[in-house]
Design an enzyme around this catalytic site. Structure first.
Site, PDB file in Angstrom:
ATOM      1  N   HIS A 119      20.294 -18.225   6.162  1.00 32.21           N
ATOM      2  CA  HIS A 119      21.096 -17.039   5.843  1.00 32.21           C
ATOM      3  C   HIS A 119      21.068 -16.081   7.026  1.00 32.21           C
ATOM      4  O   HIS A 119      20.352 -16.296   7.996  1.00 32.21           O
ATOM      5  CB  HIS A 119      20.625 -16.378   4.548  1.00 32.21           C
ATOM      6  CG  HIS A 119      19.272 -15.763   4.606  1.00 32.21           C
ATOM      7  ND1 HIS A 119      18.113 -16.511   4.736  1.00 32.21           N
ATOM      8  CD2 HIS A 119      18.864 -14.464   4.547  1.00 32.21           C
ATOM      9  CE1 HIS A 119      17.074 -15.702   4.740  1.00 32.21           C
ATOM     10  NE2 HIS A 119      17.500 -14.458   4.635  1.00 32.21           N
ATOM     11  N   HIS A 121      20.085 -12.960   7.789  1.00 31.11           N
ATOM     12  CA  HIS A 121      19.173 -11.849   8.124  1.00 31.11           C
ATOM     13  C   HIS A 121      18.568 -12.021   9.530  1.00 31.11           C
ATOM     14  O   HIS A 121      18.268 -13.136   9.951  1.00 31.11           O
ATOM     15  CB  HIS A 121      18.077 -11.733   7.066  1.00 31.11           C
ATOM     16  CG  HIS A 121      18.577 -11.116   5.782  1.00 31.11           C
ATOM     17  ND1 HIS A 121      17.948 -11.286   4.573  1.00 31.11           N
ATOM     18  CD2 HIS A 121      19.652 -10.326   5.542  1.00 31.11           C
ATOM     19  CE1 HIS A 121      18.626 -10.626   3.634  1.00 31.11           C
ATOM     20  NE2 HIS A 121      19.656 -10.048   4.194  1.00 31.11           N
ATOM     21  N   ASP A 159      15.707 -11.646  10.942  1.00 24.60           N
ATOM     22  CA  ASP A 159      14.443 -12.361  11.179  1.00 24.60           C
ATOM     23  C   ASP A 159      14.614 -13.878  10.991  1.00 24.60           C
ATOM     24  O   ASP A 159      13.651 -14.633  11.159  1.00 24.60           O
ATOM     25  CB  ASP A 159      13.311 -11.814  10.296  1.00 24.60           C
ATOM     26  CG  ASP A 159      13.563 -11.975   8.814  1.00 24.60           C
ATOM     27  OD1 ASP A 159      14.696 -11.711   8.360  1.00 24.60           O
ATOM     28  OD2 ASP A 159      12.633 -12.376   8.081  1.00 24.60           O
ATOM     29  N   HIS A 160      15.818 -14.324  10.676  1.00 25.34           N
ATOM     30  CA  HIS A 160      16.101 -15.757  10.554  1.00 25.34           C
ATOM     31  C   HIS A 160      17.007 -16.270  11.671  1.00 25.34           C
ATOM     32  O   HIS A 160      17.064 -17.472  11.907  1.00 25.34           O
ATOM     33  CB  HIS A 160      16.736 -16.064   9.180  1.00 25.34           C
ATOM     34  CG  HIS A 160      15.800 -15.783   8.049  1.00 25.34           C
ATOM     35  ND1 HIS A 160      15.205 -16.778   7.310  1.00 25.34           N
ATOM     36  CD2 HIS A 160      15.302 -14.610   7.579  1.00 25.34           C
ATOM     37  CE1 HIS A 160      14.398 -16.221   6.413  1.00 25.34           C
ATOM     38  NE2 HIS A 160      14.441 -14.912   6.556  1.00 25.34           N
ATOM     39  N   HIS A 186      19.607 -13.874  -2.900  1.00 26.32           N
ATOM     40  CA  HIS A 186      19.032 -13.043  -1.829  1.00 26.32           C
ATOM     41  C   HIS A 186      20.171 -12.545  -0.926  1.00 26.32           C
ATOM     42  O   HIS A 186      20.296 -11.356  -0.666  1.00 26.32           O
ATOM     43  CB  HIS A 186      18.004 -13.876  -1.078  1.00 26.32           C
ATOM     44  CG  HIS A 186      17.359 -13.178   0.073  1.00 26.32           C
ATOM     45  ND1 HIS A 186      16.486 -12.134  -0.081  1.00 26.32           N
ATOM     46  CD2 HIS A 186      17.462 -13.383   1.413  1.00 26.32           C
ATOM     47  CE1 HIS A 186      16.081 -11.727   1.115  1.00 26.32           C
ATOM     48  NE2 HIS A 186      16.664 -12.462   2.037  1.00 26.32           N
ATOM     49  N   ASP A 207      14.608 -17.512   2.132  1.00 28.83           N
ATOM     50  CA  ASP A 207      14.061 -16.382   1.368  1.00 28.83           C
ATOM     51  C   ASP A 207      14.471 -16.455  -0.103  1.00 28.83           C
ATOM     52  O   ASP A 207      14.589 -15.415  -0.759  1.00 28.83           O
ATOM     53  CB  ASP A 207      14.556 -15.046   1.955  1.00 28.83           C
ATOM     54  CG  ASP A 207      13.890 -14.713   3.274  1.00 28.83           C
ATOM     55  OD1 ASP A 207      12.943 -15.411   3.676  1.00 28.83           O
ATOM     56  OD2 ASP A 207      14.339 -13.742   3.921  1.00 28.83           O
ATOM     57  N   HIS A 226       8.255 -16.864   4.380  1.00 36.66           N
ATOM     58  CA  HIS A 226       7.284 -15.775   4.522  1.00 36.66           C
ATOM     59  C   HIS A 226       5.930 -16.076   3.876  1.00 36.66           C
ATOM     60  O   HIS A 226       5.860 -16.722   2.832  1.00 36.66           O
ATOM     61  CB  HIS A 226       7.830 -14.487   3.896  1.00 36.66           C
ATOM     62  CG  HIS A 226       8.977 -13.905   4.660  1.00 36.66           C
ATOM     63  ND1 HIS A 226       8.808 -13.094   5.764  1.00 36.66           N
ATOM     64  CD2 HIS A 226      10.319 -14.029   4.491  1.00 36.66           C
ATOM     65  CE1 HIS A 226       9.993 -12.736   6.228  1.00 36.66           C
ATOM     66  NE2 HIS A 226      10.930 -13.289   5.478  1.00 36.66           N
TER      67      HIS A 226
HETATM   68 ZN   LIG Z   1      16.323 -12.679   4.120  1.00 37.81          ZN
END
Ligand SMILES: [Zn+2]
Length: 262
Positions: free
Chosen positions: A57, A59, A61-62, A115, A134, A172
């Site tokens: 996805h 975001h 941090d991905h 999410h 996530d 995570h």
């Molecule tokens: Zn995320």
């Protein structure tokens, strides 16, 4: 293709991310490279060739490491078609049910809205592996940034129905904080107490609590247990109102977790 077996490595990044990297011989594939330098250092240290990048996805941090890795490696970048506008460097867009080959192993794409709306996971029935970004965490689930409780409940139910021996690679290391919440929901759940003790040992030894497994998560993850009477009772007591169905129980659990300080 090398006959070597596939290994999966947890590359720690930021405060609590794992950049899961699969290797087979000298070939590597990375899932959600939030930090390109972390991945490149791993490849350099082992003299690995990057073959592909998988994205769950949009975001940061991905996907934050995409540009650095793409400068160095001209490899396909797979990701959700529904988020292509937000992930500029995608080269291969994927829909639910799409298939792809990852280091000689077959993977299927599962669309998991909740999410984010376009969130996907990568599942290999052959390798019994799930890279779920996530969406599912050990003893927890992702926050509902874009989707509805109904969508997230359906997405998690889909994951809960996968074969029990499927290894679950979440992004995570939230497990200990998730377990504190899960124990508030189901203090008498023996599988949950056992998982809590196991994770305490692993984290004290500096080890990841992941991957988990689908069968284990079904026994102690409250977000896969909306149908269990004890979970429904705890959610109802917290919500202070009758909860009509599993989705309402799930929604109440998610709201509770959002404000939980354990
Ligand atoms: Zn995320």
């Amino acid at each position: 293709m090398s006959t070597a077996t596939i290994q999966v490595h947890a590359l720690p990044a930021f405060s609590d991310n794992y950049l899961w990297t699969l290797t087979r011989g000298q070939d590597a594939v990375v899932v959600d490279p939030g930090d390109g330098a972390v991945v490149q250092a791993f490849l350099d240290a082992r003299q690995l060739r990057l073959r592909a990048i998988l994205i769950t996805h949009h975001h940061p941090d991905h996907i934050g490491g995409l540009s650095l890795l793409r400068e160095r490696w001209e490899v396909p970048v797979y990701g959700p078609a529904a988020e292509a506008a937000r992930i500029k460097l995608l080269t291969q867009t994927l829909e639910d049910g799409a298939g792809l080959d990852v280091l000689g192993e077959r993977y299927e794409v599962l669309a998991l809205p909740g999410h984010t709306l376009g969130h996907i996971a990568y599942y290999s029935a052959q390798g019994r592996r799930l890279f779920c970004g996530d969406t599912l965490f050990s003893a927890g689930c992702g926050r509902l940034f874009e989707g509805t409780p109904q969508q997230m409940h359906a997405s998690l139910s889909r994951l809960g129905a996968l074969p029990g021996d499927t290894a679950v690679y979440c992004t995570h290391e939230y497990t200990q904080s998730n377990l504190r919440f899960a124990l508030a929901v189901e203090p008498d759940n023996a599988a949950l107490q056992a998982r809590n003790a196991e994770v305490a040992r692993l984290r004290e030894a500096g080890q990841p609590s992941l991957p988990s497994r689908i069968d284990a998560e079904c026994q102690f993850n409250p977000f896969l247990r909306s149908a269990v009477p004890a979970v429904r009772a705890a959610a109802t007591a917290q919500a202070g109102e009758a909860l009509d169905d599993e989705v309402a129980v799930f929604a109440a659990l998610r709201r509770w977790k959002d404000v939980f300080r354990g």
